[in-house]
Design a protein around this motif. Structure first.
Motif, PDB file in Angstrom:
ATOM      1  N   GLU A  13       0.839  -1.210   0.000  1.00 24.81           N
ATOM      2  CA  GLU A  13       0.000   0.000   0.000  1.00 24.81           C
ATOM      3  C   GLU A  13       0.872   1.258   0.000  1.00 24.81           C
ATOM      4  O   GLU A  13       0.600   2.211  -0.742  1.00 24.81           O
ATOM      5  CB  GLU A  13      -0.941   0.004   1.204  1.00 24.81           C
ATOM      6  N   LEU A  14       1.908   1.293   0.823  1.00 23.98           N
ATOM      7  CA  LEU A  14       2.785   2.473   0.893  1.00 23.98           C
ATOM      8  C   LEU A  14       3.552   2.688  -0.401  1.00 23.98           C
ATOM      9  O   LEU A  14       3.805   3.823  -0.796  1.00 23.98           O
ATOM     10  CB  LEU A  14       3.761   2.355   2.064  1.00 23.98           C
ATOM     11  N   ARG A  19       1.286   8.496   0.939  1.00 23.96           N
ATOM     12  CA  ARG A  19       0.542   9.489   1.725  1.00 23.96           C
ATOM     13  C   ARG A  19      -0.738   8.931   2.341  1.00 23.96           C
ATOM     14  O   ARG A  19      -1.476   9.651   3.003  1.00 23.96           O
ATOM     15  CB  ARG A  19       0.207  10.692   0.840  1.00 23.96           C
ATOM     16  N   ILE A  20      -0.982   7.662   2.150  1.00 24.64           N
ATOM     17  CA  ILE A  20      -2.181   7.061   2.733  1.00 24.64           C
ATOM     18  C   ILE A  20      -2.105   7.183   4.257  1.00 24.64           C
ATOM     19  O   ILE A  20      -1.037   7.040   4.843  1.00 24.64           O
ATOM     20  CB  ILE A  20      -2.334   5.585   2.287  1.00 24.64           C
ATOM     21  N   LYS A  28      -7.993  -1.052   4.999  1.00 26.49           N
ATOM     22  CA  LYS A  28      -7.749  -1.905   3.838  1.00 26.49           C
ATOM     23  C   LYS A  28      -7.236  -3.285   4.226  1.00 26.49           C
ATOM     24  O   LYS A  28      -7.521  -4.264   3.550  1.00 26.49           O
ATOM     25  CB  LYS A  28      -6.738  -1.245   2.887  1.00 26.49           C
ATOM     26  N   ILE A  29      -6.430  -3.336   5.298  1.00 25.55           N
ATOM     27  CA  ILE A  29      -5.792  -4.620   5.624  1.00 25.55           C
ATOM     28  C   ILE A  29      -6.301  -5.247   6.918  1.00 25.55           C
ATOM     29  O   ILE A  29      -5.847  -6.318   7.310  1.00 25.55           O
ATOM     30  CB  ILE A  29      -4.252  -4.487   5.670  1.00 25.55           C
ATOM     31  N   GLY A  30      -7.234  -4.566   7.607  1.00 27.21           N
ATOM     32  CA  GLY A  30      -7.842  -5.149   8.790  1.00 27.21           C
ATOM     33  C   GLY A  30      -7.079  -4.950  10.084  1.00 27.21           C
ATOM     34  O   GLY A  30      -7.083  -5.825  10.947  1.00 27.21           O
ATOM     35  N   LEU A  31      -6.426  -3.796  10.230  1.00 29.61           N
ATOM     36  CA  LEU A  31      -5.729  -3.459  11.471  1.00 29.61           C
ATOM     37  C   LEU A  31      -6.187  -2.097  11.964  1.00 29.61           C
ATOM     38  O   LEU A  31      -6.725  -1.294  11.192  1.00 29.61           O
ATOM     39  CB  LEU A  31      -4.207  -3.398  11.256  1.00 29.61           C
ATOM     40  N   THR A  32      -5.925  -1.816  13.224  1.00 31.55           N
ATOM     41  CA  THR A  32      -6.214  -0.486  13.753  1.00 31.55           C
ATOM     42  C   THR A  32      -5.113   0.472  13.322  1.00 31.55           C
ATOM     43  O   THR A  32      -3.998   0.051  12.987  1.00 31.55           O
ATOM     44  CB  THR A  32      -6.274  -0.508  15.295  1.00 31.55           C
ATOM     45  N   SER A 140       5.518   0.753 -13.209  1.00 30.79           N
ATOM     46  CA  SER A 140       4.853  -0.142 -12.303  1.00 30.79           C
ATOM     47  C   SER A 140       5.545  -0.158 -10.950  1.00 30.79           C
ATOM     48  O   SER A 140       6.740   0.090 -10.860  1.00 30.79           O
ATOM     49  CB  SER A 140       4.843  -1.549 -12.887  1.00 30.79           C
ATOM     50  N   VAL A 141       4.786  -0.455  -9.939  1.00 32.18           N
ATOM     51  CA  VAL A 141       5.330  -0.714  -8.614  1.00 32.18           C
ATOM     52  C   VAL A 141       5.015  -2.177  -8.331  1.00 32.18           C
ATOM     53  O   VAL A 141       3.849  -2.547  -8.199  1.00 32.18           O
ATOM     54  CB  VAL A 141       4.700   0.196  -7.553  1.00 32.18           C
ATOM     55  N   PRO A 142       6.047  -3.028  -8.260  1.00 39.40           N
ATOM     56  CA  PRO A 142       5.766  -4.446  -8.033  1.00 39.40           C
ATOM     57  C   PRO A 142       5.226  -4.684  -6.626  1.00 39.40           C
ATOM     58  O   PRO A 142       5.491  -3.912  -5.713  1.00 39.40           O
ATOM     59  CB  PRO A 142       7.132  -5.107  -8.199  1.00 39.40           C
ATOM     60  N   LYS A 143       4.481  -5.729  -6.482  1.00 38.21           N
ATOM     61  CA  LYS A 143       4.007  -6.123  -5.149  1.00 38.21           C
ATOM     62  C   LYS A 143       5.105  -6.945  -4.501  1.00 38.21           C
ATOM     63  O   LYS A 143       5.610  -7.897  -5.110  1.00 38.21           O
ATOM     64  CB  LYS A 143       2.724  -6.935  -5.260  1.00 38.21           C
TER      65      LYS A 143
END
Length: 148
Positions: A13-14, A19-20, A28-32, A140-143
């Motif tokens: 995500e970063l 800037r997220i 998005k990922i299920g954390l606080t 592209s930004v690879p995962k």
């Protein structure tokens, strides 16, 4: 540092949007938000996250030359070259390489005469070859999950 799937998701995500907010990322990922912040802090401290950056449209700033310069330099002279490069405006990156060039530099310059000044400085270290970047039709930004 052990990177679990949540850390890899945070990195992905970063890499796409540094800037997220931690709150958005957490949703998005299920954390606080505090859990995300703690994981990011640990990855920064471990050196996994080295910095945050932006993608700038140089033409909008009046910078018309964006080039890659290959330099055939003796490997033992690279540290001296890098010292010199640190004082040259417009150098985006210096990379050690295999192949025809031991060093590859990405450089931006306002115009052709500024570019020529830099190439002249570089040429005292070895033969140079310059490649003008005409555009970037694909970026592209690879995962990171896919790279393991």
């Amino acid at each position: 540092m052990n990177l679990d799937n949540l850390n890899l998701s945070i990195l992905n995500e970063l890499m796409h949007n540094s800037r997220i907010t931690n709150t958005e990322l957490g949703k998005k990922i299920g954390l606080t938000s505090p859990a995300v912040a703690e994981r990011i802090k640990k990855m920064e401290e471990a050196g996994i996250i080295k910095s945050y950056s932006i993608d700038v449209d140089y033409e909008q700033l009046g910078i018309n030359e964006n080039v890659i310069i290959g330099i055939d330099i003796q490997y033992c002279n690279i540290p001296k070259f890098i010292e010199e490069v640190e004082n040259i405006n417009g150098v985006i990156s210096v990379m050690k390489s295999t192949g025809d060039f031991c060093v590859i530099v990405q450089l931006i310059a306002k115009n052709m005469s500024k570019l020529e000044e830099v190439i002249t400085k570089f040429s005292k270290h070895g033969n140079t070859s310059t490649f003008r970047i005409l555009g970037t039709p694909y970026k592209s930004v690879p995962k990171v999950k896919d790279l393991k």
